[in-house]
Design a protein around this motif. Structure first.
Motif, PDB file in Angstrom:
ATOM      1  N   ASP A 116       0.733  -0.947   0.064  1.00  0.00           N
ATOM      2  CA  ASP A 116      -0.275  -0.425  -0.151  1.00  0.00           C
ATOM      3  C   ASP A 116       0.837   1.300   0.569  1.00  0.00           C
ATOM      4  O   ASP A 116       0.577   2.127  -0.927  1.00  0.00           O
ATOM      5  CB  ASP A 116      -1.184  -0.011   1.258  1.00  0.00           C
ATOM      6  CG  ASP A 116      -2.256  -0.622   1.430  1.00  0.00           C
ATOM      7  OD1 ASP A 116      -2.060  -1.408   0.197  1.00  0.00           O
ATOM      8  OD2 ASP A 116      -2.867  -1.538   2.642  1.00  0.00           O
ATOM      9  N   ARG A 117       2.096   1.060   0.996  1.00  0.00           N
ATOM     10  CA  ARG A 117       2.543   2.457   0.848  1.00  0.00           C
ATOM     11  C   ARG A 117       4.082   2.103   0.854  1.00  0.00           C
ATOM     12  O   ARG A 117       4.874   0.813   1.285  1.00  0.00           O
ATOM     13  CB  ARG A 117       2.323   3.386   2.368  1.00  0.00           C
ATOM     14  CG  ARG A 117       3.028   3.958   2.384  1.00  0.00           C
ATOM     15  CD  ARG A 117       2.603   4.894   3.710  1.00  0.00           C
ATOM     16  NE  ARG A 117       2.590   6.112   4.018  1.00  0.00           N
ATOM     17  CZ  ARG A 117       2.362   6.816   4.330  1.00  0.00           C
ATOM     18  NH1 ARG A 117       0.908   6.899   5.408  1.00  0.00           N
ATOM     19  NH2 ARG A 117       2.504   8.364   4.976  1.00  0.00           N
ATOM     20  N   LEU A 118       5.032   3.337   0.152  1.00  0.00           N
ATOM     21  CA  LEU A 118       6.546   2.983   0.901  1.00  0.00           C
ATOM     22  C   LEU A 118       6.954   4.214   1.094  1.00  0.00           C
ATOM     23  O   LEU A 118       6.263   5.335   1.306  1.00  0.00           O
ATOM     24  CB  LEU A 118       7.685   2.862  -1.056  1.00  0.00           C
ATOM     25  CG  LEU A 118       6.971   1.555  -1.983  1.00  0.00           C
ATOM     26  CD1 LEU A 118       7.736   1.355  -2.869  1.00  0.00           C
ATOM     27  CD2 LEU A 118       7.146   0.605  -1.217  1.00  0.00           C
ATOM     28  N   SER A 169       3.744   1.917  14.373  1.00  0.00           N
ATOM     29  CA  SER A 169       2.701   1.172  14.375  1.00  0.00           C
ATOM     30  C   SER A 169       2.205   1.189  13.788  1.00  0.00           C
ATOM     31  O   SER A 169       1.593   0.411  12.309  1.00  0.00           O
ATOM     32  CB  SER A 169       2.347   0.323  15.676  1.00  0.00           C
ATOM     33  OG  SER A 169       1.624   1.522  15.898  1.00  0.00           O
ATOM     34  N   SER A 170       2.101   2.613  12.771  1.00  0.00           N
ATOM     35  CA  SER A 170       0.802   2.561  11.673  1.00  0.00           C
ATOM     36  C   SER A 170       1.274   4.137  11.326  1.00  0.00           C
ATOM     37  O   SER A 170       1.727   4.691  11.062  1.00  0.00           O
ATOM     38  CB  SER A 170      -0.492   2.533  12.185  1.00  0.00           C
ATOM     39  OG  SER A 170      -1.347   2.562  11.468  1.00  0.00           O
ATOM     40  N   PHE A 171       0.927   4.291   9.717  1.00  0.00           N
ATOM     41  CA  PHE A 171       1.175   5.583   8.607  1.00  0.00           C
ATOM     42  C   PHE A 171      -0.285   6.239   8.906  1.00  0.00           C
ATOM     43  O   PHE A 171      -0.184   7.182   8.287  1.00  0.00           O
ATOM     44  CB  PHE A 171       1.355   5.337   7.539  1.00  0.00           C
ATOM     45  CG  PHE A 171       2.580   4.369   7.623  1.00  0.00           C
ATOM     46  CD1 PHE A 171       4.187   5.071   7.706  1.00  0.00           C
ATOM     47  CD2 PHE A 171       3.008   3.413   6.560  1.00  0.00           C
ATOM     48  CE1 PHE A 171       5.172   5.167   7.653  1.00  0.00           C
ATOM     49  CE2 PHE A 171       4.220   2.455   6.253  1.00  0.00           C
ATOM     50  CZ  PHE A 171       5.533   3.780   7.015  1.00  0.00           C
ATOM     51  N   ASP A 172      -1.414   5.968   9.914  1.00  0.00           N
ATOM     52  CA  ASP A 172      -2.393   6.086   9.548  1.00  0.00           C
ATOM     53  C   ASP A 172      -2.318   7.609  10.212  1.00  0.00           C
ATOM     54  O   ASP A 172      -1.664   7.483  11.187  1.00  0.00           O
ATOM     55  CB  ASP A 172      -3.599   5.563  10.539  1.00  0.00           C
ATOM     56  CG  ASP A 172      -4.706   6.187  10.225  1.00  0.00           C
ATOM     57  OD1 ASP A 172      -5.650   7.174   9.589  1.00  0.00           O
ATOM     58  OD2 ASP A 172      -5.988   5.736  10.888  1.00  0.00           O
TER      59      ASP A 172
END
Length: 105
Positions: free
Chosen positions: A12-14, A57-60
């Motif tokens: 989903d993401r780099l 722990s998350s990119f949110d």
């Protein structure tokens, strides 16, 4: 995105990250907070980079998207920009207001 073009649908993401290790002279036990601020200012772009003091722990980010809002510059002119500037706290000065009014007239 690049991942989709490469058929890497599970990604989903780099993110690119860097770590710095500073070796101080034996006479210096640590850097002052002011010295760290100067170093960070030279190494990081405040607009696009962020320091993580602990592992994430998350990119949110928790950011909630807002609907697109149309500013009727062609109909209402500079007054429309002044209103959105006030409402959204954009920080436009007179130069900005004149520039964008003339750009979209």
């Amino acid at each position: 995105s690049i991942c989709s073009a490469c058929n890497l649908k599970q990604i989903d993401r780099l993110e690119k990250s860097r770590r710095y290790h500073f070796v101080l002279s034996p006479s210096s036990s640590s850097l002052s907070p002011a010295a760290l601020d100067v170093i960070k200012g030279m190494l990081h772009d405040k607009m696009t980079e962020q320091e993580y003091l602990t592992p994430i722990s998350s990119f949110d980010s928790g950011a909630v998207t807002q609907e697109v809002q149309t500013v009727p510059i062609m109909k209402e002119g500079r007054k429309a920009l002044e209103a959105i500037n006030e409402t959204k706290g954009l920080g436009f000065d007179d130069f900005d207001l004149d520039y964008y009014t003339n750009l979209f007239k």
